[in-house]
Structure formats: structure tokens, C-alpha cells
Design a protein around this motif. Structure first.
Motif, mmCIF file in Angstrom:
data_model
loop_
_atom_site.group_PDB
_atom_site.id
_atom_site.type_symbol
_atom_site.label_atom_id
_atom_site.label_comp_id
_atom_site.label_asym_id
_atom_site.label_seq_id
_atom_site.Cartn_x
_atom_site.Cartn_y
_atom_site.Cartn_z
ATOM 1 N N ARG A 291 35.411 -62.360 -105.406
ATOM 2 C CA ARG A 291 34.891 -63.173 -104.290
ATOM 3 C C ARG A 291 35.267 -62.543 -102.956
ATOM 4 O O ARG A 291 34.501 -62.583 -102.000
ATOM 5 N N ILE B 145 36.238 -63.098 -110.394
ATOM 6 C CA ILE B 145 35.408 -64.113 -111.047
ATOM 7 C C ILE B 145 35.323 -63.746 -112.526
ATOM 8 O O ILE B 145 34.769 -62.703 -112.880
ATOM 9 N N HIS C 257 33.885 -65.496 -115.181
ATOM 10 C CA HIS C 257 32.644 -65.813 -115.885
ATOM 11 C C HIS C 257 31.514 -65.980 -114.878
ATOM 12 O O HIS C 257 31.672 -66.657 -113.863
ATOM 13 N N ILE C 258 30.384 -65.342 -115.176
ATOM 14 C CA ILE C 258 29.195 -65.482 -114.338
ATOM 15 C C ILE C 258 28.008 -65.773 -115.248
ATOM 16 O O ILE C 258 27.755 -65.036 -116.211
ATOM 17 N N ASP D 129 23.656 -67.577 -111.684
ATOM 18 C CA ASP D 129 24.517 -67.432 -110.503
ATOM 19 C C ASP D 129 24.274 -66.114 -109.762
ATOM 20 O O ASP D 129 24.644 -65.988 -108.584
ATOM 21 N N VAL D 130 23.702 -65.116 -110.448
ATOM 22 C CA VAL D 130 23.639 -63.763 -109.887
ATOM 23 C C VAL D 130 22.863 -63.698 -108.575
ATOM 24 O O VAL D 130 23.360 -63.120 -107.589
ATOM 25 N N LEU E 258 24.990 -65.012 -105.732
ATOM 26 C CA LEU E 258 26.134 -64.149 -105.429
ATOM 27 C C LEU E 258 25.695 -62.901 -104.669
ATOM 28 O O LEU E 258 26.438 -62.389 -103.821
ATOM 29 N N THR F 148 35.118 -59.293 -115.577
ATOM 30 C CA THR F 148 34.102 -60.319 -115.383
ATOM 31 C C THR F 148 33.147 -60.325 -116.574
ATOM 32 O O THR F 148 32.630 -59.275 -116.953
ATOM 33 N N PHE G 35 29.553 -61.658 -118.087
ATOM 34 C CA PHE G 35 28.237 -62.237 -117.813
ATOM 35 C C PHE G 35 27.707 -62.827 -119.108
ATOM 36 O O PHE G 35 27.795 -62.222 -120.168
#
Length: 283
Positions: A208, A217, A219-220, A224-225, A228, A279, A281
Motif C-alpha cells: 500500500r 497486501i 490477498h488481492i 480489486d486490481v 488499486l 501477495t 491473487f
């Protein structure tokens, strides 16, 4: 010092993950500092061999930008980039092929075998695996992937070897193309129906605050991509990596990880522990 009881406990904790990945395909995109630091390189290859020996079907996909730049310098060619992509004339394409599919690829195969693995080197031209066309005219022989045929990789896996794939592509006219390794790894993982894709970078993952590793972060979700990217959390060179992660999941890969290849045994920490490292995805 780790006691025997602690070693046993570590193995027991890894058991559910070993069971989860046993017999499944995991694609590892190998790059960044872990390619040029010998200690890290040996750590990664030991991770790959260990995973293979416990029944994970590991596919190692690699680039090699720094070594290409070094070789171009030796022959007196200046490296020029547009939008982060290397401008590649025909001579540069020949050098890319020589470095990626020769020196780096066979060096990794040799290293894997020296520590107990069984590996076979492949490049995207073998069996027409990666078929490409020019991405943009000003980039020369930088390729956009138009088709991936993973049968050569599956054949190697079926025989019990670790496929080591260099990302050089071709077209029907016999031209050679320099292919972005992240893009190639994502497409190969998708075509293989891989359980996971692990992308090694020189950062902890998606942060972040790019100056603070504590803001990782973990978990994405795909949804959300875009936000972000819009808010600048995913920026610069991380944008194409995140887009490759998104593409891999849309192609059927269950989980995609961006991990810090500067951490010894980062692959094992990510795949075989509760905490993980980088991270993840997922859809």
C-alpha cells in the motif's frame, strides 16, 4: 539451532500443503535478483528440486534481462528500452536467443541436476511452443504471444523431468522474438491448467505504501486490481505483473503469487507454510 523435534514439526506443518500440491502443476517464473545472486540461485533451485521430489510437477520459466544487457555490451551494442521493453533488432534477437536458450537455460538445467533434480531445457521455439508476432513496429523483434502449445512441457513432465523454459518465441516465417517472461509464464500456466503460478520479483509483493514493507497486501481479488491501479497502489513496473497475474487466473490458474525472490527459500515459504510470504491473487 533447530532441534530434531522442531524439524519434525516443520515437516508436519508442511504436510497439508504437500498433499494439496502433490501431482499438480506449479509454474515458477524465475527472475530478478535471485537470478544473479549465486546464493539465492542455489536456494531457488533447491526449492524446485524439493518440490519435485515430493510430487509437485514444477515448471520453471525464466527470463534473463541483466545477462542479455551484459552480453550486448560485450559486443558493443547499446541496450535501448521503450516503455520498459528492450528494442530488439535482428542481431539483438540472435543474442537474446543465445543467452536465454543457451547460457542461462542450460546453466539452470546443470545446476538442478547437480543438486539431485532431473531437468530438461526447452525454449519457446521447441515444438512451436510460443508462437508470436511483432508487438509494436518500433520495438522490432519483441513478440506478442498469439498461441501457446504446451505439449512439449507436458511430455517432459510425463517423463518425470523438470521443464526449464526460456521465453524466446517464433513465427511461421522463422523469425525469433524476445518474449516478456511474466507474460509467457502466465500464458503457459493457463494452458497447463496449473494450480499455482509463483512470480519472483525484487520487492515483497504489492505494498500500500511502496516505502513500507509492513504495508504488504497479502490477498488481492481480481475485482480489486482496477481500483488499486487507479489509486496508484499498483504502479510502474508492477502494473504489467499484476495484469499477468489477472490473465493467469482468468485462464484457469487457481492462485497466483508475487513473492520476494531476495528471501532465501521464498518459494517454499510461500507454498508450504501457513503464513506465506508475498501477495496472493485469486478470483
Amino acid at each position: 539451532m533447530t532441534s530434531n523435534a522442531q524439524r519434525a514439526e516443520i515437516l508436519v506443518q508442511a504436510l497439508p500443503y504437500i498433499q494439496q500440491y502433490n501431482g499438480r502443476i506449479v509454474v515458477i517464473k524465475y527472475g530478478g535478483n535471485a537470478m544473479v545472486n549465486e546464493e539465492l540461485k542455489h536456494a531457488v533451485m533447491r526449492d524446485v528440486v524439493l518440490l519435485s521430489l515430493v510430487g509437485v510437477k514444477v515448471v520453471l520459466v525464466h527470463g534473463g534481462g541483466p545477462e542479455i544487457t551484459e552480453m550486448l555490451g560485450r559486443v558493443g551494442k547499446e541496450s535501448r528500452f521503450v516503455g520498459g521493453l528492450r528494442v530488439t533488432d535482428r542481431e539483438t534477437a540472435d543474442i537474446v536467443q543465445m543467452v536465454l536458450s543457451g547460457k542461462i537455460n542450460k546453466g539452470l538445467v546443470n545446476l538442478l541436476q547437480s543438486i539431485g533434480g532431473r531437468a530438461v531445457g526447452l525454449c519457446g521455439m521447441d515444438g512451436g511452443m510460443i508462437q508470436a508476432r511483432p508487438l509494436r513496429e518500433e520495438l522490432g523483434y519483441v513478440g506478442e504471444i498469439v498461441h501457446v502449445d504446451v505439449r512439449p512441457v507436458l511430455d517432459v513432465l510425463e517423463k518425470g523431468y523438470i521443464p526449464v523454459v526460456s521465453t524466446v518465441g517464433c513465427d511461421m516465417q522463422g523469425n525469433t522474438y524476445n518474449i516478456n517472461a511474466d507474460t509467457a509464464a502466465a500464458r503457459i500456466a493457463g494452458e497447463l491448467g496449473a494450480t499455482s503460478l509463483v512470480t519472483m520479483t525484487d520487492v515483497p509483493g504489492i505494498l500500500r505504501d511502496r516505502e513500507d514493507p509492513a504495508t504488504l497486501i497479502r490477498h488481492i481479488n481480481l475485482s480489486d486490481v482496477p481500483r488499486l491501479i487507479e489509486t496508484g497502489v499498483i504502479a510502474g513496473g508492477m502494473i504489467p505483473k499484476a495484469q499477468c497475474c489477472t490473465e493467469a487466473i482468468r485462464c484457469g490458474v487457481k492462485k497466483v503469487f508475487i513473492i520476494d525472490g531476495r528471501v532465501p527459500h521464498a518459494v517454499l515459504i510461500e507454498l508450504l507454510t501457513d503464513e506465506g510470504l508475498g501477495t496472493m491473487f485469486e478470483e
